[in-house]
Design an enzyme around this catalytic site. Structure first.
Site, mmCIF file in Angstrom:
data_model
loop_
_atom_site.group_PDB
_atom_site.id
_atom_site.type_symbol
_atom_site.label_atom_id
_atom_site.label_comp_id
_atom_site.label_asym_id
_atom_site.label_seq_id
_atom_site.Cartn_x
_atom_site.Cartn_y
_atom_site.Cartn_z
ATOM 1 N N PHE A 1 0.858 -1.183 0.000
ATOM 2 C CA PHE A 1 0.000 0.000 0.000
ATOM 3 C C PHE A 1 0.898 1.238 0.000
ATOM 4 C CE2 PHE A 1 -2.715 3.323 1.713
ATOM 5 C CZ PHE A 1 -3.776 3.214 0.835
ATOM 6 N N ASP B 1 1.292 -4.020 8.848
ATOM 7 C CA ASP B 1 0.122 -3.175 8.619
ATOM 8 C C ASP B 1 -1.107 -4.086 8.594
ATOM 9 O OD1 ASP B 1 -1.968 -1.614 7.590
ATOM 10 O OD2 ASP B 1 -0.651 -0.481 6.261
ATOM 11 N N TYR C 1 -11.211 2.512 10.081
ATOM 12 C CA TYR C 1 -12.406 2.838 9.294
ATOM 13 C C TYR C 1 -12.821 1.775 8.301
ATOM 14 C CZ TYR C 1 -8.732 4.904 6.255
ATOM 15 O OH TYR C 1 -7.617 5.136 5.503
ATOM 16 N N LYS C 2 -12.118 0.661 8.264
ATOM 17 C CA LYS C 2 -12.489 -0.400 7.330
ATOM 18 C C LYS C 2 -13.376 -1.415 8.048
ATOM 19 C CE LYS C 2 -8.217 0.322 4.717
ATOM 20 N NZ LYS C 2 -8.759 0.686 3.394
ATOM 21 N N ARG D 1 -12.351 -4.327 -6.799
ATOM 22 C CA ARG D 1 -12.314 -4.979 -5.480
ATOM 23 C C ARG D 1 -13.722 -5.091 -4.929
ATOM 24 N NH1 ARG D 1 -8.419 -2.099 -1.190
ATOM 25 N NH2 ARG D 1 -10.161 -0.631 -1.291
#
Lengths: 413, 413
Positions: free
Chosen positions: A127, A198, A223-224, A372
């Protein structure tokens, strides 16, 4: 090619031990939200809790709420709740700042524990922010440390006596492929390196066992899958054994041993609190805690089982209904190697996703050609997989990607 | 010694051009809140705006709100509104992270512009986090840079060819004394140094003219006079002329030229956006914007005039009613040198403040012996000054500090 019928999928939904959680989220009927791996849905409880924080704690309690409403200890309290989801002990996780800022803290702290080594290693295609933060640290170090990325399959072989710290994402943001945290950590330790994991795409999506893997440092976002709200605060894990020696470069007053003694010199707090920096947002923390509390009520083994089952159903249906339409599976088919999303490459990926959004299916697109679909077991149903794949087929059969509005890519999709 | 009568003060309140703003805040009747310099009061509009953000934008719009509700541009939009309060131009201020983290960005960016110099200079007794962040940078630099503090009056004389960057707070957090931004900046520039100004106690409290002072960098917090809520996001100012060359060490993905291109290498955004780092909290940003919008409706000259008048009334009344009770004025009596708070030292300061809080007057205490009374012109009345000073006299005459509950100091007061 399994021939999943609607009736069979609805039967799975009836027997789903997590079915009751869907009602805990605000989700409009008819929406197929397969993007909870980017922004989790809104827990119903969040608004009323926020109202209490705003009107009661801030509005009435004002400054006294730092103690009276326990704002001051919230980073640690919520951190301990997250620790329980990650196989970490109380006092090993704290909520603070963004994932990017916590990457900076974790990498520089790891460097402080390996002063004789000069390489920060990661994989190409990690990422972006993980690698960008490495590059910023290297640039500031004035040549003392170097940021290096190698092909994913070359990471372990690259571990030598130069590598201070390895930075990897447990579940890859694009493919959803899972790294074996325990095995990689063991290899890194054998080479004398530390690892920063991560967990942004794994926390709340699959069981994580930081201490079982002998992990050193980890970071992740709220927030995921944790449903903490847009831009929710992130967290940092520092193994107990490293805490006394790991120096936070971001030595802000909230990480001081006695923040309200207003001393002239920085003395880090004894424990995980030294990884705090500035004053945390109480409103953001409140929403995050609602998401974490909801997640904590669910059984993580049930979440993992349903996540994998949703993925198998989705891939089966894609095989069946979308064969020959140009999709290439990017995610691992093997359950053990797959996180909680399914990614496909398609030459018209961007246009397809735009057309799907218009028709009520929200997933996301990652350049250059990846679609995705995030699978969030707390609020998705098995039957949703059929509706989603049917819509994907419809869009492709109608060549709905071929729309002049979508020739120019939007900045955020 | 002016003999302010209640009638005279109520007349001032009747004529106050800012009087209408008080109704825009949630403040319970009878409370004397003289701590808005630590945490500003809750604007009435904030709750309904937050509800719209949570239920509408997050709950309904979900991921699409990053563009659809303009979350992605909020740091710049709110930054531009703050710029207007600070004498800065659009594109010179961005909202991000905490004040501490922004201090790190500003100081390291300044260092990148003065690579041949090795000293970060500040004054002893500056707000702790400012100095702590300097110390963290110095420690990580491996000897390349040094953090140094000197007595406040020795700062200008210390400016020599070693000093890369001077870090000062415009309004001192404890005394409320104001630094002459233009004069200090000029002296620093003459010595070849850059200046980072901390505006935490000045933004929203008095007119700030960053570009008029030829300022280089500034940071500040959103939760004091800007009424952005507990732990509100902070902001950073980078003068237009420095933006292209100043490299942010915290090179997160939101500061990339194309965050959603997911490139492997960091390329900073062209403008102030390069000082973004991770994903910002949308909820915290929403509350901050409400506070800023309210502030923008008020005339800054009227705010300054009332702030100074409130201070004069408060000091007059203290002279009159509390003479001989052990108070020593810490703040400058001269209007031109005073920010928007009045501080007194008292040997029993801690106990006095605890007793005042119990009686409905909230100020704060800063070790070892300072009582701070914050003056927020948007929601305080002239008559409140009389009520406050009467209560202070009562508490002292009753020796109410002498209470066994207050022998041990709380962590946050």
């Amino acid at each position: 090619m399994s021939g999943w019928s609607r009736a069979a999928l609805e039967a799975l939904d009836r027997d789903d031990p997590l079915a009751r959680f869907r009602a805990g989220f605000q989700l409009r009927e008819g929406l197929l939200y397969l993007d909870g791996n980017s922004l989790g849905a809104l827990p119903q409880r969040t608004m009323s809790r926020l109202e209490q924080t705003v009107r009661g704690e801030w509005g009435e309690g004002l400054i006294t709420s730092w103690l009276g409403a326990e704002w001051i200890t919230a980073p640690r309290r919520v951190g301990d709740k997250i620790a329980a989801l990650l196989g970490a002990a109380p006092g090993e996780v704290i909520v603070a700042d963004s994932t990017s800022v916590n990457l900076f803290k974790a990498i520089t702290a790891a460097l402080s524990l390996r002063p004789e080594r000069g390489v920060i290693l990661s994989e190409a295609g990690n990422f972006p922010t993980d690698v960008y933060m490495m590059q910023g640290i290297a640039a500031f170090s004035g040549g003392r440390v170097r940021a290096e990325t190698v092909a994913p399959e070359a990471v372990l072989a690259r571990l030598d006596s130069d590598v201070a710290v390895l930075v990897l994402t447990q579940v890859h943001y694009k493919s959803g492929a899972v790294r074996d945290m325990a095995a990689v950590t063991r290899r890194a330790h054998e080479a004398g390196a530390l690892v920063v994991w991560d967990l942004s795409h794994s926390a709340g999506a699959l069981p994580v066992d930081l201490n079982g893997a002998d992990a050193d440092f980890a970071v992740g976002c709220g927030y995921k899958f944790l449903n903490g709200g847009p831009g929710a605060p992130a967290y940092i894990f520092v193994a107990q054994r490293h805490q006394a020696a790991a120096m936070p470069v971001l030595s802000g007053w909230m990480g001081h041993a006695e923040p309200f003694a207003f001393e002239d010199d920085y003395r880090p707090a004894a424990g995980i609190e030294r990884f705090l920096c500035g004053t945390p947002s109480v409103l953001a923390m409140t929403a995050l805690e609602c998401g974490i509390d909801l997640m904590a009520e669910a059984d993580m083994a049930a979440i993992r089982a349903k996540s994998l089952a949703l993925g198998r159903v989705f891939m089966d249906l894609m095989d069946e209904q979308c064969a020959g339409l140009g999709f290439t599976l990017v995610s691992p088919r093997d359950d053990a190697q797959r996180g909680s999303q399914i990614a496909y490459a398609h030459p018209h990926g961007y246009g397809i996703m735009q057309a799907l959004k218009e028709r009520g299916l929200i997933g996301d697109f990652r350049a250059p050609d990846v679609l995705r679909f995030g699978l969030t077991p707390l609020y998705l149903r098995y039957a949703d997989m059929l509706d989603a794949v049917s819509l994907i087929r419809e869009v492709c059969e109608a060549r709905a990607w071929d729309d002049p509005r979508w020739k120019v890519r939007a900045a955020v999709t």
